[in-house]
Write a protein that holds these residues in place. Sequence first.
Motif, mmCIF file in Angstrom:
data_model
loop_
_atom_site.group_PDB
_atom_site.id
_atom_site.type_symbol
_atom_site.label_atom_id
_atom_site.label_comp_id
_atom_site.label_asym_id
_atom_site.label_seq_id
_atom_site.Cartn_x
_atom_site.Cartn_y
_atom_site.Cartn_z
ATOM 1 N N SER A 95 0.825 -1.215 0.000
ATOM 2 C CA SER A 95 0.000 0.000 0.000
ATOM 3 C C SER A 95 0.855 1.260 0.000
ATOM 4 N N ASP A 96 0.251 2.347 -0.472
ATOM 5 C CA ASP A 96 0.914 3.653 -0.418
ATOM 6 C C ASP A 96 0.245 4.559 0.615
ATOM 7 N N VAL A 97 -0.733 4.032 1.337
ATOM 8 C CA VAL A 97 -1.405 4.797 2.394
ATOM 9 C C VAL A 97 -1.364 3.953 3.669
ATOM 10 N N TYR A 117 2.090 0.693 7.141
ATOM 11 C CA TYR A 117 1.704 0.572 5.734
ATOM 12 C C TYR A 117 1.637 -0.910 5.367
ATOM 13 N N GLY A 118 0.572 -1.318 4.695
ATOM 14 C CA GLY A 118 0.430 -2.727 4.314
ATOM 15 C C GLY A 118 1.557 -3.113 3.366
ATOM 16 N N PRO A 119 2.450 -4.002 3.789
ATOM 17 C CA PRO A 119 3.618 -4.335 2.959
ATOM 18 C C PRO A 119 3.241 -5.154 1.714
ATOM 19 N N ASN A 120 4.230 -5.264 0.845
ATOM 20 C CA ASN A 120 4.132 -6.070 -0.375
ATOM 21 C C ASN A 120 4.017 -7.546 0.023
ATOM 22 N N LEU A 121 2.940 -8.205 -0.395
ATOM 23 C CA LEU A 121 2.735 -9.620 -0.038
ATOM 24 C C LEU A 121 3.159 -10.572 -1.157
ATOM 25 N N ASN A 140 8.108 -3.672 -5.533
ATOM 26 C CA ASN A 140 7.488 -2.439 -5.034
ATOM 27 C C ASN A 140 7.623 -2.403 -3.519
ATOM 28 N N LYS A 141 8.339 -1.405 -3.028
ATOM 29 C CA LYS A 141 8.561 -1.327 -1.576
ATOM 30 C C LYS A 141 7.519 -0.405 -0.958
ATOM 31 N N ALA A 142 6.708 -0.945 -0.055
ATOM 32 C CA ALA A 142 5.769 -0.094 0.683
ATOM 33 C C ALA A 142 6.566 0.756 1.665
ATOM 34 N N PRO A 169 5.788 10.571 9.505
ATOM 35 C CA PRO A 169 5.323 9.465 8.660
ATOM 36 C C PRO A 169 5.880 9.587 7.255
ATOM 37 N N PRO A 170 6.352 8.494 6.668
ATOM 38 C CA PRO A 170 7.025 8.553 5.369
ATOM 39 C C PRO A 170 6.072 8.760 4.193
ATOM 40 N N ALA A 171 4.768 8.634 4.392
ATOM 41 C CA ALA A 171 3.809 8.710 3.283
ATOM 42 C C ALA A 171 2.435 9.014 3.879
ATOM 43 N N PRO A 172 1.432 9.309 3.026
ATOM 44 C CA PRO A 172 0.100 9.613 3.553
ATOM 45 C C PRO A 172 -0.442 8.485 4.433
ATOM 46 N N TYR A 173 -1.331 8.866 5.314
ATOM 47 C CA TYR A 173 -1.920 7.871 6.217
ATOM 48 C C TYR A 173 -3.348 8.269 6.522
ATOM 49 N N GLN A 174 -4.105 7.334 7.042
ATOM 50 C CA GLN A 174 -5.437 7.635 7.542
ATOM 51 C C GLN A 174 -5.475 7.230 9.004
ATOM 52 N N GLN A 175 -6.305 7.944 9.741
ATOM 53 C CA GLN A 175 -6.407 7.607 11.158
ATOM 54 C C GLN A 175 -7.829 7.158 11.442
#
Length: 172
Positions: A67-69, A80-84, A147-149, A159-165
């Motif tokens: 994920s990118d969020v 961030y949800g990593p690459n599976l 692709n590195k999350a 935080p290194p990238a956008p996020y939601q709370q």
Amino acid sequence: MLKRFTVAALLAAALGSAAPAGSAERPITPDDVARGEYLVAVMSCGDCHTPGHFFGKPDMTKYLGGSDVGFAIPGLGYFYGPNLTPDDETGLGTWSTAEIVTAMRTGVRPDGRVLAPAMPWMSFARLTDDDAFAISAYLKSLPPIDNKAPPPAGWNETPPAPYQQVTMPPAR
Ligand code: HEC
């Protein structure tokens, strides 16, 4: 039924206790992969592990590629949800199926870190051995995506990238 159970129990006893139940390595069958694909779809793994999903446009060329969020968890950090996919550098390429099963059901990664509860492993703890194995078998069957999350960050870090709370609903 009872007989089958007894045979399985005897077999398990004979095979010894090298690995905890459900984490044993065994050959992957096409049925495992098909069952895993189905479970991953209905359990919505792609929502949190595919780029673009939280922008309303999942990039299906990178399905399950990370994920990118992220999720902000107050006091804990940003996750961030990593690459599976089985990419060696950026995904789960070096993880065994047993290690994937353990992370899904206990939250414990091979390096010992416990996954944040944004990853619903407390609910996934109830997966049967066969279903948990099928999911990891399916993930292993995917084409590796490079692709590195973004990495996790502590609550006091930037935080290194956008996020939601959000407040995560409790595990059921
Ligand atoms: C609600 C969002 C969400 C859903 C749904 C979800 N995950 Fe996750 N998952 C995450 C997040 C966020 C992390 C990273 C947590 C951390 O770094 O502490 C994660 C981490 C993982 C990890 C550890 C990978 C690593 O490199 O550390 C695995 C394996 C995993 N998830 C598998 C799955 C599978 C399989 C499914 C579906 C059955 C799934 N996840 C569903 C959010 C989710």
